[in-house]
Design a protein around this motif. Structure first.
Motif, short mmCIF file in Angstrom:
data_model
loop_
_atom_site.label_atom_id
_atom_site.label_comp_id
_atom_site.label_asym_id
_atom_site.label_seq_id
_atom_site.Cartn_x
_atom_site.Cartn_y
_atom_site.Cartn_z
N THR A 10 10.13 -28.15 33.90
CA THR A 10 9.90 -29.50 33.45
C THR A 10 9.86 -29.56 31.93
OG1 THR A 10 7.52 -29.22 33.48
CG2 THR A 10 8.55 -30.01 35.52
N ARG A 11 9.78 -30.76 31.43
CA ARG A 11 9.76 -30.96 29.98
C ARG A 11 8.54 -30.30 29.35
NH1 ARG A 11 10.60 -36.93 27.40
NH2 ARG A 11 11.55 -36.22 25.50
N LYS A 12 7.38 -30.40 30.02
CA LYS A 12 6.16 -29.77 29.51
C LYS A 12 6.30 -28.26 29.44
CE LYS A 12 2.87 -33.25 31.05
NZ LYS A 12 1.73 -33.53 31.94
N GLU A 13 6.90 -27.67 30.48
CA GLU A 13 7.07 -26.22 30.50
C GLU A 13 8.01 -25.76 29.39
OE1 GLU A 13 8.49 -25.66 34.42
OE2 GLU A 13 6.49 -25.67 35.33
N ARG A 14 9.09 -26.51 29.14
CA ARG A 14 10.01 -26.12 28.06
C ARG A 14 9.34 -26.23 26.71
NH1 ARG A 14 13.70 -29.18 31.23
NH2 ARG A 14 13.45 -30.93 29.80
N LYS A 15 8.51 -27.28 26.50
CA LYS A 15 7.80 -27.41 25.23
C LYS A 15 6.80 -26.29 25.04
CE LYS A 15 8.13 -32.36 24.32
NZ LYS A 15 7.38 -33.58 24.13
N ALA A 16 6.09 -25.93 26.11
CA ALA A 16 5.11 -24.84 26.02
C ALA A 16 5.81 -23.52 25.72
CB ALA A 16 4.31 -24.74 27.32
N ALA A 24 5.25 -21.19 22.42
CA ALA A 24 4.89 -19.78 22.54
C ALA A 24 5.88 -18.90 21.78
CB ALA A 24 4.84 -19.37 24.01
N ALA A 25 7.15 -19.22 21.85
CA ALA A 25 8.16 -18.45 21.13
C ALA A 25 7.97 -18.61 19.62
CB ALA A 25 9.56 -18.89 21.54
N GLN A 26 7.59 -19.80 19.20
CA GLN A 26 7.37 -20.02 17.77
C GLN A 26 6.16 -19.23 17.29
OE1 GLN A 26 6.68 -24.09 16.75
NE2 GLN A 26 7.04 -23.77 14.59
N ARG A 27 5.10 -19.17 18.10
CA ARG A 27 3.92 -18.40 17.73
C ARG A 27 4.23 -16.91 17.65
NH1 ARG A 27 0.65 -19.96 22.10
NH2 ARG A 27 1.08 -22.16 22.12
N GLU A 28 5.06 -16.41 18.55
CA GLU A 28 5.41 -15.00 18.55
C GLU A 28 6.31 -14.64 17.37
OE1 GLU A 28 7.10 -14.25 22.33
OE2 GLU A 28 5.21 -14.48 23.40
N ALA A 29 7.05 -15.60 16.86
CA ALA A 29 7.98 -15.32 15.77
C ALA A 29 7.24 -15.12 14.45
CB ALA A 29 8.98 -16.46 15.63
N VAL A 30 6.04 -15.62 14.34
CA VAL A 30 5.27 -15.50 13.11
C VAL A 30 4.45 -14.21 13.16
CG1 VAL A 30 3.48 -16.59 11.71
CG2 VAL A 30 5.17 -17.98 12.86
N ALA A 31 4.43 -13.48 12.05
CA ALA A 31 3.66 -12.25 11.99
C ALA A 31 2.17 -12.57 12.08
CB ALA A 31 3.95 -11.51 10.68
N PRO A 32 1.35 -11.69 12.69
CA PRO A 32 -0.07 -11.98 12.82
C PRO A 32 -0.77 -12.17 11.48
CG PRO A 32 0.53 -10.11 14.18
CD PRO A 32 1.72 -10.47 13.35
#
Length: 148
Positions: free
Chosen positions: A88-94, A98-106
């Motif tokens: 669903t649209r919500k799942e794709r946004k989530a 999540a992918a954007q958060r993982e792309a940034v270094a801690p």
């Protein structure tokens, strides 16, 4: 007779809502709404509302079964598209968040110019005497850099 009129009105309203949804570029939802709105007309045309009177040889009843078949086909098509599209649209946004958060270094979220943030002293590396250890020194450096 009143039941057929009510079912027709409900179906017409549902198809109108589907048209508005499609106008808003939400075609998957519009197809699903259209499928739901065709069910009452299909039930009226098959004679379920009229208690199955003379449905065996009625062309209207068979047309109603055809309408129900179209509604079922729309249901199955939208479900297949939804599964291929990633949910669903919500799942794709989530998933995108999540992918954007993982792309940034801690450490990137920590302020870089504060007084307490000084780079940690790197341990001194000792040169290896044997040649076989040099093969793994690059791998060790990469693993240490990643914190593994």
């Amino acid at each position: 007779m009143i039941a057929e009129t009510v079912c027709s009105a409900v179906s017409a309203a549902g198809l109108g809502i589907a048209a508005v949804t499609a106008y808003r570029k939400r075609f998957l939802s519009a197809a699903r709404i259209a499928a739901y709105s065709l069910v009452p007309v299909g039930l009226v045309m098959t004679g379920v509302v009229g208690w199955l009177a003379d449905t065996a040889f009625s062309p209207t009843a068979w047309a109603g079964f055809g309408v129900l078949g179209v509604a079922w086909l729309l249901f199955m098509t939208t479900r297949a598209v939804e599964r291929r599209g990633g949910g669903t649209r919500k799942e794709r946004k989530a998933a995108a968040r999540a992918a954007q958060r993982e792309a940034v270094a801690p450490a990137a979220s920590a302020p870089s110019l504060s007084q307490g943030s000084r780079p940690a002293a790197r341990p001194a590396t000792t040169p290896r005497a044997t040649g076989s250890d040099d093969d793994f020194s690059d791998i060790e450096a990469i693993l240490k850099k990643r914190g593994i």
